[in-house]
Design a protein around this motif. Structure first.
Motif, PDB file in Angstrom:
ATOM      1  N   ALA A  95      37.216  22.328  28.422  1.00  0.00           N
ATOM      2  CA  ALA A  95      36.666  22.640  29.563  1.00  0.00           C
ATOM      3  C   ALA A  95      37.381  24.016  29.906  1.00  0.00           C
ATOM      4  O   ALA A  95      38.387  24.160  29.635  1.00  0.00           O
ATOM      5  CB  ALA A  95      37.025  21.644  30.754  1.00  0.00           C
ATOM      6  N   PHE A  96      36.491  24.853  31.010  1.00  0.00           N
ATOM      7  CA  PHE A  96      37.173  26.197  31.450  1.00  0.00           C
ATOM      8  C   PHE A  96      38.488  25.857  32.166  1.00  0.00           C
ATOM      9  O   PHE A  96      38.398  24.979  33.179  1.00  0.00           O
ATOM     10  CB  PHE A  96      36.172  26.971  32.111  1.00  0.00           C
ATOM     11  CG  PHE A  96      36.550  28.298  32.635  1.00  0.00           C
ATOM     12  CD1 PHE A  96      36.612  29.269  32.172  1.00  0.00           C
ATOM     13  CD2 PHE A  96      36.920  28.061  34.087  1.00  0.00           C
ATOM     14  CE1 PHE A  96      36.902  30.510  32.613  1.00  0.00           C
ATOM     15  CE2 PHE A  96      37.436  29.463  34.746  1.00  0.00           C
ATOM     16  CZ  PHE A  96      37.582  30.642  33.885  1.00  0.00           C
ATOM     17  N   ILE A  97      39.518  26.704  31.964  1.00  0.00           N
ATOM     18  CA  ILE A  97      40.618  26.555  32.962  1.00  0.00           C
ATOM     19  C   ILE A  97      40.648  27.976  33.737  1.00  0.00           C
ATOM     20  O   ILE A  97      40.713  27.987  34.894  1.00  0.00           O
ATOM     21  CB  ILE A  97      41.971  26.382  32.418  1.00  0.00           C
ATOM     22  CG1 ILE A  97      41.957  24.810  31.398  1.00  0.00           C
ATOM     23  CG2 ILE A  97      43.436  26.543  32.927  1.00  0.00           C
ATOM     24  CD1 ILE A  97      43.184  24.584  30.759  1.00  0.00           C
ATOM     25  N   ASP A  98      40.882  28.899  32.771  1.00  0.00           N
ATOM     26  CA  ASP A  98      40.852  30.444  33.491  1.00  0.00           C
ATOM     27  C   ASP A  98      40.316  31.473  32.431  1.00  0.00           C
ATOM     28  O   ASP A  98      40.326  31.153  31.408  1.00  0.00           O
ATOM     29  CB  ASP A  98      42.396  30.511  34.009  1.00  0.00           C
ATOM     30  CG  ASP A  98      42.483  31.455  35.094  1.00  0.00           C
ATOM     31  OD1 ASP A  98      41.519  32.363  35.595  1.00  0.00           O
ATOM     32  OD2 ASP A  98      43.576  31.827  35.519  1.00  0.00           O
ATOM     33  N   GLU A  99      40.400  32.725  32.881  1.00  0.00           N
ATOM     34  CA  GLU A  99      39.880  33.652  31.977  1.00  0.00           C
ATOM     35  C   GLU A  99      40.757  35.040  32.591  1.00  0.00           C
ATOM     36  O   GLU A  99      41.038  35.192  33.692  1.00  0.00           O
ATOM     37  CB  GLU A  99      38.509  34.079  32.052  1.00  0.00           C
ATOM     38  CG  GLU A  99      37.719  34.520  33.202  1.00  0.00           C
ATOM     39  CD  GLU A  99      36.190  34.696  32.970  1.00  0.00           C
ATOM     40  OE1 GLU A  99      36.138  34.656  31.921  1.00  0.00           O
ATOM     41  OE2 GLU A  99      35.710  34.699  33.845  1.00  0.00           O
ATOM     42  N   GLN A 100      40.909  35.861  31.461  1.00  0.00           N
ATOM     43  CA  GLN A 100      41.421  37.321  31.798  1.00  0.00           C
ATOM     44  C   GLN A 100      40.303  38.285  31.286  1.00  0.00           C
ATOM     45  O   GLN A 100      40.154  38.309  30.141  1.00  0.00           O
ATOM     46  CB  GLN A 100      42.862  37.626  31.288  1.00  0.00           C
ATOM     47  CG  GLN A 100      43.499  38.991  31.399  1.00  0.00           C
ATOM     48  CD  GLN A 100      43.673  39.239  32.737  1.00  0.00           C
ATOM     49  OE1 GLN A 100      44.575  38.548  33.472  1.00  0.00           O
ATOM     50  NE2 GLN A 100      43.453  40.439  33.141  1.00  0.00           N
ATOM     51  N   LEU A 101      39.685  38.947  32.103  1.00  0.00           N
ATOM     52  CA  LEU A 101      39.069  40.368  31.569  1.00  0.00           C
ATOM     53  C   LEU A 101      39.613  41.397  31.301  1.00  0.00           C
ATOM     54  O   LEU A 101      40.672  41.683  32.349  1.00  0.00           O
ATOM     55  CB  LEU A 101      37.823  40.702  32.667  1.00  0.00           C
ATOM     56  CG  LEU A 101      36.862  39.283  32.826  1.00  0.00           C
ATOM     57  CD1 LEU A 101      35.911  39.590  34.146  1.00  0.00           C
ATOM     58  CD2 LEU A 101      36.039  39.109  31.745  1.00  0.00           C
ATOM     59  N   PHE A 102      39.412  42.109  30.247  1.00  0.00           N
ATOM     60  CA  PHE A 102      40.100  43.418  30.057  1.00  0.00           C
ATOM     61  C   PHE A 102      39.465  44.611  30.491  1.00  0.00           C
ATOM     62  O   PHE A 102      38.119  44.518  30.359  1.00  0.00           O
ATOM     63  CB  PHE A 102      40.584  43.269  28.579  1.00  0.00           C
ATOM     64  CG  PHE A 102      41.620  42.264  28.378  1.00  0.00           C
ATOM     65  CD1 PHE A 102      42.928  42.220  28.919  1.00  0.00           C
ATOM     66  CD2 PHE A 102      41.056  41.247  27.496  1.00  0.00           C
ATOM     67  CE1 PHE A 102      43.689  41.097  28.561  1.00  0.00           C
ATOM     68  CE2 PHE A 102      42.008  40.260  27.154  1.00  0.00           C
ATOM     69  CZ  PHE A 102      43.258  40.300  27.700  1.00  0.00           C
ATOM     70  N   ASP A 103      39.750  45.764  30.887  1.00  0.00           N
ATOM     71  CA  ASP A 103      39.138  47.227  31.184  1.00  0.00           C
ATOM     72  C   ASP A 103      40.088  48.128  30.172  1.00  0.00           C
ATOM     73  O   ASP A 103      41.148  48.421  30.134  1.00  0.00           O
ATOM     74  CB  ASP A 103      39.682  47.443  32.542  1.00  0.00           C
ATOM     75  CG  ASP A 103      38.918  48.927  32.936  1.00  0.00           C
ATOM     76  OD1 ASP A 103      38.521  49.700  31.909  1.00  0.00           O
ATOM     77  OD2 ASP A 103      38.879  49.101  34.051  1.00  0.00           O
ATOM     78  N   PRO A 104      38.871  48.333  29.051  1.00  0.00           N
ATOM     79  CA  PRO A 104      39.603  49.164  28.049  1.00  0.00           C
ATOM     80  C   PRO A 104      40.303  50.538  28.392  1.00  0.00           C
ATOM     81  O   PRO A 104      40.857  51.141  27.601  1.00  0.00           O
ATOM     82  CB  PRO A 104      38.353  49.281  26.879  1.00  0.00           C
ATOM     83  CG  PRO A 104      37.291  48.895  27.606  1.00  0.00           C
ATOM     84  CD  PRO A 104      37.642  48.210  28.676  1.00  0.00           C
ATOM     85  N   THR A 105      39.790  51.109  29.581  1.00  0.00           N
ATOM     86  CA  THR A 105      40.194  52.109  30.064  1.00  0.00           C
ATOM     87  C   THR A 105      41.673  52.242  30.767  1.00  0.00           C
ATOM     88  O   THR A 105      42.255  53.123  30.958  1.00  0.00           O
ATOM     89  CB  THR A 105      39.271  53.020  30.840  1.00  0.00           C
ATOM     90  OG1 THR A 105      39.280  52.224  32.063  1.00  0.00           O
ATOM     91  CG2 THR A 105      38.050  53.144  30.393  1.00  0.00           C
ATOM     92  N   LYS A 106      41.923  50.823  31.072  1.00  0.00           N
ATOM     93  CA  LYS A 106      43.341  50.366  31.833  1.00  0.00           C
ATOM     94  C   LYS A 106      44.326  49.713  30.970  1.00  0.00           C
ATOM     95  O   LYS A 106      45.617  49.860  31.180  1.00  0.00           O
ATOM     96  CB  LYS A 106      42.976  49.756  33.193  1.00  0.00           C
ATOM     97  CG  LYS A 106      42.108  50.606  34.040  1.00  0.00           C
ATOM     98  CD  LYS A 106      41.857  50.099  35.415  1.00  0.00           C
ATOM     99  CE  LYS A 106      41.194  50.941  36.394  1.00  0.00           C
ATOM    100  NZ  LYS A 106      40.578  50.325  37.181  1.00  0.00           N
ATOM    101  N   ASN A 107      43.745  48.923  30.281  1.00  0.00           N
ATOM    102  CA  ASN A 107      44.483  47.956  29.405  1.00  0.00           C
ATOM    103  C   ASN A 107      44.635  48.305  28.026  1.00  0.00           C
ATOM    104  O   ASN A 107      43.901  48.726  27.221  1.00  0.00           O
ATOM    105  CB  ASN A 107      43.943  46.458  29.368  1.00  0.00           C
ATOM    106  CG  ASN A 107      43.614  45.756  30.671  1.00  0.00           C
ATOM    107  OD1 ASN A 107      42.620  45.626  31.050  1.00  0.00           O
ATOM    108  ND2 ASN A 107      44.749  45.530  31.391  1.00  0.00           N
TER     109      ASN A 107
END
Length: 141
Positions: A95-107
């Motif tokens: 079951a979903f707990i959390d997520e982290q999206l990445f921005d390849p221009t910043k991360n």
């Protein structure tokens, strides 16, 4: 078109309209698992040469009732051309707990940290690459 051909074609069309959806729906009752949805170190499928840079690693630190989960995917971030899109953290029941999206221009790296309170048991991490699909790894808290 002759009348008999028209009737034969009509009956065949009605039959196909009833049978085809039934066959299609029969396959949806079985949940998709493994390579149907994600890849792992043990089952890399068509991406066998990509395990080292796509399978997420999981580091766990416990302090009191607090658990810190750090997910790292050793993958380059080449702008929007080739990068890790996100990390998703799942519990023992997937079951979903959390997520982290990445921005390849910043991360510059695919690293995410999650804090859990009073959690124990298996934990799973998903790492999604924009070119090489979804990868799963697990650890015990």
């Amino acid at each position: 078109m002759e009348r008999r051909d028209f009737i034969r074609l009509s009956v065949a069309s009605v039959g196909a309209g009833i049978i085809a959806p039934t066959i299609a729906l029969a396959n949806t009752s079985k949940p998709a698992v493994g390579a149907d949805v994600y890849y792992t170190k043990e089952a890399p499928g068509r991406w066998s040469g990509k395990v080292a840079t796509h399978s997420p690693s999981i580091e766990i630190e416990k302090a009191g009732g607090k658990v810190t989960v750090k997910i790292v995917t050793a993958h380059e971030m080449k702008g929007y051309e080739h990068y890790i899109v996100k990390h998703v953290l799942l519990d023992q029941n997937y079951a979903f707990i959390d997520e982290q999206l990445f921005d390849p221009t910043k991360n510059q790296a695919a690293i995410s940290t999650f804090t859990l309170h009073d959690y124990s048991g298996p934990i799973y991490a998903l790492s999604m690459c924009n070119k090489h699909d979804l990868w799963l790894n697990g650890a015990e808290v």
